[in-house]
Design an enzyme around this catalytic site. Structure first.
Site, mmCIF file in Angstrom:
data_model
loop_
_atom_site.group_PDB
_atom_site.id
_atom_site.type_symbol
_atom_site.label_atom_id
_atom_site.label_comp_id
_atom_site.label_asym_id
_atom_site.label_seq_id
_atom_site.Cartn_x
_atom_site.Cartn_y
_atom_site.Cartn_z
ATOM 1 N N LYS A 9 0.844 -1.204 0.000
ATOM 2 C CA LYS A 9 0.000 0.000 0.000
ATOM 3 C C LYS A 9 0.867 1.237 0.000
ATOM 4 C CE LYS A 9 0.840 1.208 4.484
ATOM 5 N NZ LYS A 9 1.625 2.380 4.907
ATOM 6 N N VAL A 99 11.212 -4.259 2.901
ATOM 7 C CA VAL A 99 10.995 -4.534 4.328
ATOM 8 C C VAL A 99 11.216 -3.245 5.136
ATOM 9 C CG1 VAL A 99 11.809 -5.851 6.330
ATOM 10 C CG2 VAL A 99 11.617 -6.955 4.092
ATOM 11 N N GLY A 101 9.657 -0.586 4.959
ATOM 12 C CA GLY A 101 9.725 0.476 3.965
ATOM 13 C C GLY A 101 8.544 1.427 3.969
ATOM 14 N N GLY A 102 7.576 1.227 4.893
ATOM 15 C CA GLY A 102 6.399 2.092 4.907
ATOM 16 C C GLY A 102 5.364 1.670 3.889
ATOM 17 N N ALA A 104 3.783 -1.473 4.308
ATOM 18 C CA ALA A 104 2.995 -2.490 5.019
ATOM 19 C C ALA A 104 3.220 -3.904 4.494
ATOM 20 C CB ALA A 104 1.508 -2.139 4.998
ATOM 21 N N GLY A 106 4.852 -6.478 5.920
ATOM 22 C CA GLY A 106 4.587 -7.510 6.926
ATOM 23 C C GLY A 106 3.081 -7.725 7.070
ATOM 24 N N ASP A 140 -2.741 -2.270 9.803
ATOM 25 C CA ASP A 140 -2.698 -2.217 8.337
ATOM 26 C C ASP A 140 -3.123 -3.533 7.678
ATOM 27 O OD1 ASP A 140 -1.798 0.365 8.451
ATOM 28 O OD2 ASP A 140 0.280 -0.095 7.911
HETATM 29 P P1 ATP Z 1 4.173 -0.482 8.425
HETATM 30 O O1 ATP Z 1 4.201 0.666 7.475
HETATM 31 O O2 ATP Z 1 2.977 -1.379 8.311
HETATM 32 O O3 ATP Z 1 4.475 -0.142 9.848
HETATM 33 P P2 ATP Z 1 6.540 -1.293 7.121
HETATM 34 O O4 ATP Z 1 6.055 -1.467 5.740
HETATM 35 O O5 ATP Z 1 7.322 -0.057 7.426
HETATM 36 O O6 ATP Z 1 5.354 -1.428 8.091
HETATM 37 P P3 ATP Z 1 7.246 -4.056 7.328
HETATM 38 O O7 ATP Z 1 7.916 -4.484 6.080
HETATM 39 O O8 ATP Z 1 5.874 -4.485 7.572
HETATM 40 O O9 ATP Z 1 7.402 -2.491 7.515
HETATM 41 O O10 ATP Z 1 8.209 -4.541 8.492
HETATM 42 C C1 ATP Z 1 8.254 -3.987 9.782
HETATM 43 C C2 ATP Z 1 8.893 -5.013 10.711
HETATM 44 O O11 ATP Z 1 7.983 -6.097 10.857
HETATM 45 C C3 ATP Z 1 10.152 -5.654 10.134
HETATM 46 O O12 ATP Z 1 11.296 -4.947 10.504
HETATM 47 C C4 ATP Z 1 10.106 -7.062 10.695
HETATM 48 O O13 ATP Z 1 10.876 -7.173 11.849
HETATM 49 C C5 ATP Z 1 8.671 -7.322 11.074
HETATM 50 N N1 ATP Z 1 7.979 -8.360 10.252
HETATM 51 C C6 ATP Z 1 7.132 -9.270 10.725
HETATM 52 N N2 ATP Z 1 6.646 -10.057 9.734
HETATM 53 C C7 ATP Z 1 7.197 -9.623 8.604
HETATM 54 C C8 ATP Z 1 7.069 -10.032 7.237
HETATM 55 N N3 ATP Z 1 6.280 -11.042 6.878
HETATM 56 N N4 ATP Z 1 7.756 -9.341 6.324
HETATM 57 C C9 ATP Z 1 8.532 -8.305 6.702
HETATM 58 N N5 ATP Z 1 8.709 -7.900 7.973
HETATM 59 C C10 ATP Z 1 8.045 -8.543 8.915
#
Ligand code: ATP
Length: 308
Positions: A9, A99, A101-102, A104, A106, A140
């Protein structure tokens, strides 16, 4: 064996209210699902094997493969909801979403694992229950089930689908290393205190969806949407990662209609006129040295979907 495709997203609007006594912020969050996505495959495992996880893709080394992974948590939560004991399932994540990266990523994998395990175990869980389980996994996660474009309120988990016309073309510039979402919210609060406006929920007005932005989505008007893009976390992400200013500038100079930090960052999102312009912006960003890589993509696309 069941494979589910799930979108990342971008928040085309992320309005952040003040810090609530419970530690959360009220959000006015317009989620937009893009074709850049992960694939999660669930396959049957032998008795006593439990939940096992593998991951492939450029960021695989930084994805946690223990019980904290949202895909594993989703499998266990779904099993528990149906009164099943510790499930035996092999989950594989083919990861394209950056990962931390903002975008979502995970949360997307959590939603995909719910759908994949539901199909593998032939549970036929009602959508309303899947959405409830998704909200339990994280703010999210429900949107990754739903896809399209939606307004998220509360912590982001109360979702209303929004009307959209046509397809919008996006470019995502992926940074080296991630940003912690809680750290970005803390920095947002700190900057508000520093500016003298206060950071509590009585200091900051409750955010609302921007009418101009909703109209731009409904009309399929990329120029108007570009002008309305807004992220209240952007200054906090830039404060923690000042180099993102150069990334945003590089994409804008390459002809993007609009640019913003995606969610809590550090991925930067650029809206382009059409697919050709998006490819050119991605190419210019890759050559600029201001990001690790850049992907041209489009949206909106559906939420977590079982592949044939
Ligand atoms: P959001 O914007 O939803 O806060 P994000 O996109 O910034 O998240 P994600 O890639 O969701 O970040 O990862 C945040 C943290 O979640 C990672 O550093 C990791 O430790 C943890 N995590 C748990 N499950 C997963 C997954 N399936 N893939 C990636 N990271 C995961």
């Amino acid at each position: 064996m069941i494979t589910v495709r799930v979108p990342a997203k971008v928040n085309v609007q992320l309005g952040v209210g003040g810090l609530r006594p419970d530690g959360f912020h009220d959000l006015a969050n317009v989620f937009f699902a893009v074709a850049l996505g992960d694939e999660v495959t669930a396959s049957a495992a032998g008795p006593g094997e439990g939940v096992t996880l593998t991951c492939s893709g450029p960021d695989a080394a930084v994805v946690p493969l223990d019980g904290s992974n949202l895909a594993a948590r989703a499998a266990r939560l779904l099993a528990a909801r149906h009164g099943l004991a510790e499930p035996d399932v092999r989950l594989h994540i083919d990861k394209a979403i950056p990962v931390a990266g903002g975008m979502a990523g995970g949360s997307a994998d959590g939603a995909a694992a719910l759908v994949a395990c539901d199909a593998l175990w032939q549970l036929d869980t009602p959508t309303a229950t899947l959405l409830e389980l998704a909200a339990e996994l994280g703010s999210d996660v429900p949107f990754a089930l739903l896809g399209g474009v939606a307004l998220g309120r509360g912590r982001g988990e109360i979702l209303d689908p929004l009307p959209v016309t046509g397809t919008f073309h996006w470019v995502f510039a992926v940074a080296d290393g991630g940003l912690s979402t809680p750290a970005v919210f803390r920095e947002c609060d700190r900057l508000r205190e520093e500016a003298g406006t206060g950071s509590g929920d009585t200091d900051v007005p409750t955010p609302d969806a921007d009418a101009g932005l909703l109209a731009a989505l409904a009309d399929g008007d990329a120029v108007a949407l570009a002008g309305a893009l807004a992220n209240d976390l952007q200054s906090a992400a830039l404060s923690l990662r000042p180099s993102l200013a150069a990334t945003l500038r590089a994409g804008t100079e390459a002809g993007a209609l609009g640019a913003l930090v995606s969610g809590s960052g550090p991925t930067c999102a650029f809206l382009a006129k059409d697919a050709e312009a998006a490819a050119a912006v991605a190419e210019a960003l890759r050559a600029s040295g201001t990001c690790r890589t850049a992907h041209a993509t489009h949206g909106p696309v559906p939420g977590a979907t079982v592949l044939p």
